[in-house]
Design a protein around this motif. Sequence first.
Motif, short mmCIF file in Angstrom:
data_model
loop_
_atom_site.label_atom_id
_atom_site.label_comp_id
_atom_site.label_asym_id
_atom_site.label_seq_id
_atom_site.Cartn_x
_atom_site.Cartn_y
_atom_site.Cartn_z
N LEU A 769 0.83 -1.20 0.00
CA LEU A 769 0.00 0.00 0.00
C LEU A 769 0.87 1.26 0.00
CD1 LEU A 769 -2.89 -0.84 2.52
CD2 LEU A 769 -3.05 -0.62 0.03
N ARG A 770 1.94 1.23 0.76
CA ARG A 770 2.82 2.40 0.82
C ARG A 770 3.40 2.71 -0.57
NH1 ARG A 770 8.15 3.97 1.75
NH2 ARG A 770 8.37 5.73 3.21
N LEU A 771 3.82 1.67 -1.28
CA LEU A 771 4.36 1.87 -2.62
C LEU A 771 3.30 2.42 -3.56
CD1 LEU A 771 6.56 -1.35 -3.03
CD2 LEU A 771 7.33 0.99 -2.62
N ARG A 772 2.06 1.91 -3.44
CA ARG A 772 0.98 2.40 -4.30
C ARG A 772 0.67 3.86 -4.00
NH1 ARG A 772 -3.63 -1.72 -3.12
NH2 ARG A 772 -4.85 0.06 -3.95
N ALA A 773 0.70 4.22 -2.71
CA ALA A 773 0.45 5.61 -2.34
C ALA A 773 1.51 6.54 -2.90
CB ALA A 773 0.37 5.74 -0.82
N GLU A 774 2.77 6.10 -2.83
CA GLU A 774 3.86 6.91 -3.37
C GLU A 774 3.75 7.05 -4.87
OE1 GLU A 774 7.35 4.96 -2.01
OE2 GLU A 774 7.39 6.02 -0.08
N ILE A 782 -4.48 6.00 2.74
CA ILE A 782 -4.84 5.86 4.15
C ILE A 782 -4.04 4.75 4.84
CG2 ILE A 782 -6.66 4.14 3.83
CD1 ILE A 782 -8.37 5.80 5.81
N TRP A 783 -3.02 4.24 4.17
CA TRP A 783 -2.29 3.09 4.70
C TRP A 783 -1.71 3.35 6.09
CZ3 TRP A 783 2.83 3.03 6.18
CH2 TRP A 783 3.63 4.11 5.79
N ARG A 784 -1.23 4.55 6.35
CA ARG A 784 -0.56 4.84 7.61
C ARG A 784 -1.52 4.73 8.79
NH1 ARG A 784 4.49 4.55 9.71
NH2 ARG A 784 4.59 5.85 11.59
N ALA A 785 -2.74 5.25 8.61
CA ALA A 785 -3.73 5.18 9.68
C ALA A 785 -4.13 3.74 9.96
CB ALA A 785 -4.96 6.03 9.32
N ARG A 786 -4.33 2.97 8.90
CA ARG A 786 -4.68 1.57 9.08
C ARG A 786 -3.58 0.79 9.78
NH1 ARG A 786 -7.39 0.31 3.13
NH2 ARG A 786 -9.36 1.48 3.48
N LEU A 787 -2.31 1.11 9.45
CA LEU A 787 -1.19 0.45 10.10
C LEU A 787 -1.17 0.78 11.60
CD1 LEU A 787 1.48 -1.11 10.17
CD2 LEU A 787 2.65 0.97 9.43
N ALA A 800 8.35 -2.92 19.00
CA ALA A 800 7.81 -3.31 17.71
C ALA A 800 7.42 -2.10 16.90
CB ALA A 800 6.62 -4.24 17.91
N GLU A 801 6.83 -1.10 17.57
CA GLU A 801 6.42 0.10 16.84
C GLU A 801 7.63 0.83 16.26
OE1 GLU A 801 3.93 2.65 19.08
OE2 GLU A 801 2.38 1.13 19.44
N ALA A 802 8.71 0.87 17.02
CA ALA A 802 9.93 1.52 16.52
C ALA A 802 10.45 0.80 15.28
CB ALA A 802 10.98 1.56 17.62
N LEU A 803 10.43 -0.55 15.33
CA LEU A 803 10.91 -1.31 14.17
C LEU A 803 10.02 -1.09 12.96
CD1 LEU A 803 12.73 -3.36 12.78
CD2 LEU A 803 11.35 -5.19 13.83
N VAL A 804 8.69 -1.12 13.18
CA VAL A 804 7.76 -0.93 12.07
C VAL A 804 7.93 0.46 11.46
CG1 VAL A 804 5.32 -0.72 11.44
CG2 VAL A 804 6.09 -2.62 12.89
N ASN A 805 8.20 1.45 12.29
CA ASN A 805 8.42 2.80 11.77
C ASN A 805 9.69 2.88 10.94
OD1 ASN A 805 6.12 4.14 12.67
ND2 ASN A 805 6.99 4.45 14.73
N GLU A 806 10.67 2.02 11.23
CA GLU A 806 11.87 1.97 10.38
C GLU A 806 11.56 1.27 9.07
OE1 GLU A 806 15.92 1.18 11.71
OE2 GLU A 806 15.12 1.04 13.76
N LEU A 807 10.79 0.18 9.17
CA LEU A 807 10.46 -0.55 7.95
C LEU A 807 9.52 0.27 7.05
CD1 LEU A 807 9.76 -4.06 9.54
CD2 LEU A 807 11.63 -3.51 7.97
N LEU A 808 8.54 0.93 7.67
CA LEU A 808 7.51 1.66 6.92
C LEU A 808 7.42 3.07 7.48
CD1 LEU A 808 4.87 -1.20 6.95
CD2 LEU A 808 6.23 -0.48 4.99
N PRO A 809 8.37 3.93 7.19
CA PRO A 809 8.36 5.28 7.74
C PRO A 809 7.18 6.09 7.20
CG PRO A 809 10.08 5.07 6.08
CD PRO A 809 9.54 3.69 6.32
N PRO A 810 6.83 7.16 7.88
CA PRO A 810 5.69 7.99 7.44
C PRO A 810 5.91 8.56 6.04
CG PRO A 810 6.38 8.55 9.68
CD PRO A 810 7.43 7.64 9.12
N PRO A 811 4.84 8.98 5.39
CA PRO A 811 4.97 9.59 4.06
C PRO A 811 5.95 10.75 4.09
CG PRO A 811 2.67 9.16 4.56
CD PRO A 811 3.43 8.87 5.82
N GLY A 812 6.75 10.84 3.04
CA GLY A 812 7.74 11.89 2.94
C GLY A 812 9.11 11.48 3.44
#
Length: 831
Positions: A769-774, A782-787, A800-812
Amino acid sequence: MNGLVPPSLDDLAAGAFLHDIGKLYQRAAGSERDLPEMVRNLESEVLPLGEHGRYTHRHALFTAAFFAELEQAHLELPRGLDLEQTRVCAVYHHKPDDSRPWTWIVAEADRLSSGMDRKTRDIADELGLGPRGRDAYRRTPLLSLVSTVELGLGTATPRAFPVAELTPDAILPVHAPDPGTLPEAYLACWRGFRQGIDTLCSEASGSGELFHEGLISLSERFTWAVPSSTMDEPDVSLHDHSLSVAAIAACLHAWHTASGSLTDLTAIRDRRLPKFRLLEGDLSGIQSTLFRLARQQVKGVNRILRARSFLLGALVETAALLIRREFELPPYVTLQHAGGKFLMLLPALEGLDERLAALQARIDRWLVETYAGDLALTLALGPAFGGEGFSRGRWRETHAALRHVAEQAKLRPLASVMHEPVLRGAEYEEGAEGACPACGVRPARVADERDPALRRCVACDTEERIGAVLPAASAVIWKALRDDDPTPFRPFGLAKAVIVPGRAPHASGHVLSAWQPRPREWAWPPADRFVANHVPRFAEGEWDDDRYRGILPSLEDIGRPREDTVKTMAHLACEDLELDGHGRLLGRPMLAVLKADVDRLGQVFGRGLGKDRTIGRVVALSRLMDAFFTGHLTRLLEQRFANVYTVYAGGDDLLLIGPWLTTIRLARELNAAFARFSGGNPNLTLSAGIELLAPEEPLNRAAARAEARLTAAKDAGRNRVSLIVREPLTWPALDKALALADRLNALLRRERDPLPTALAYKLLHFADLRLRAEAGDPNAAIWRARLAYQLARAKAGPEAEALVNELLPPPGQAAPVPARIPITMALYRNR
């Protein structure tokens, strides 16, 4: 022997190869005081008088001393070689004797090999008149040629090799060897070389061919890190310079003998006469032949696979041997031999084209009959050129002319037999029982020795039989072909034998060529070489490892395997399974195919050496590159990645198969090792493709996908690796991906509140979803809110949240790596 009788080609070639051995002796001894008086008295006879009013090139006295020692020890060269003639050819290379015009051949070869530049600063250093002081030539290391390659992609600090015997680890250069240690290191190498000469004269006593091969091997062991020149050209080893000098000298002898001018001094010194031609042999169809399998679960598949790479290399080597025997040339003329190719220097003899065309037809016919068009070996003969073609300003042009011919030849594979009815249906199918069950293509003609009901094609049967003994082979021997020779491999009219464990005996019959794998274990055969033949084996008791639950013994190893039995692909696929704290096996049994090669290799050889492109430097660069892939890589596998299978490695590339995660980690270590080998040179890099596969999947398909990934890595900018996703990674990004995968794996396995595996699978969805949004898809925005909702629902916790934020950082914010790669690796470890 009459000193005015011209030497044989073998005498002159051996003398040319040994012409500079005095440089090693001189640096080991450090002084002429201990030389015999009769040698010191040769000063005015063998040394030229320099501009300083003193005799120069004093290493020639040490070359004379070397031959004096051989004579005093009553050592004899093999039948067909004369020690005195060899000595004269070697010793007089700096002050040729006009009364023996052929002594000019080695002098000319020496100068042509060096690009016709005089090493005036070396002369001053040797006399102690240079700015660096006396004995500077004993304290100067060999520069690493690979660290000096320049393509305009950045600069690197040149590295150097410590003086040492050649080993897999010695080829990794260092910043600066301690100059004070070099004299003692020279002495150790000299003693090793002298001891080797004694053994060589004994073990190769009956064969000039084996003597030449052993001499080349011995020189490589002990002079590979000895600079030929310590000032003007400190990046070409004594070994590589000597090899090219011997090749040029051999061709000059053959040309002048054929033209009746071996005693014509004017003709010998005329560099305009077209006396030389370059020949390139190139085997095509290697990868398709390697993985030509009807299916993966065929009987004897492991044996067939491990023999194929070896036999394909043997085809190239046999072709080179055939050509040398056709023109009665010694092995020095084969300047390069690696990666399915060879480069050979030939004399420009009358009728050369016709004779090579006949050999090409012989090779083509055998390949068509054996491999049914899968393989082709093209022989490309460049135009004739004179000695001037070796000059620094002309060598690129000389080699480019050969490359043009070679590219044209590759467009017409097997052309010599295309007009013949070699594959007529009736003849092709005669005696065959359908398609071979191993390759699925060629006619099944040969009954299996242990199972007569099973029939294979000639090629697969040969591979299966040789693959059974290859892992434990102690020597490889070419013998003259006899009608009753049981050896299964008989290409182009020669037989090939693989010797089983134990001391390699002096083989009966006419031995044409022989070598043993390094590290050498036996005195015979005298030649040795690095061989990329690592295969995973069972250690004692390993058969009972829990990871192998449910795997039946392979068809080729019925029953309980012995220690040292080669592992099957099914077992390798289970090597990365892991036991958790409760004794459960975690992970997915999988393999990975790793394909890698050096980037911009054509440019590296074409312009990477700058204006100092000489035949000696080209040979040196090729040999070092091959030593990394055959020697250092094999050592890396043996010590740290024992479960990875070598399909082939050599020249500038490799193809390996192993447990999936182990192979990915190996790729990272391989690149790091190559960076150490190149001295961190940004102009010399590696690209790779890694393809994962299930153990039952055909290897040929995975190998093709790995090749496509390698191409994608190069297209993305090179110096990259492609795996799992389309976007190739830089090598630092692969390090990051492995680290992220390890962190995610730890979260999935922690004892208290493990991260749900279901959430990890959902992370793959959010990565997409992140790739499609980009890419501009509004439905994915809306991928970030769902995540965030999923993380909160799963009570993932701050780690876990810190790791996920590294894997899937916020838009931008840019992701460090494509998230699918580390997530997929972690999931595969926990299935």
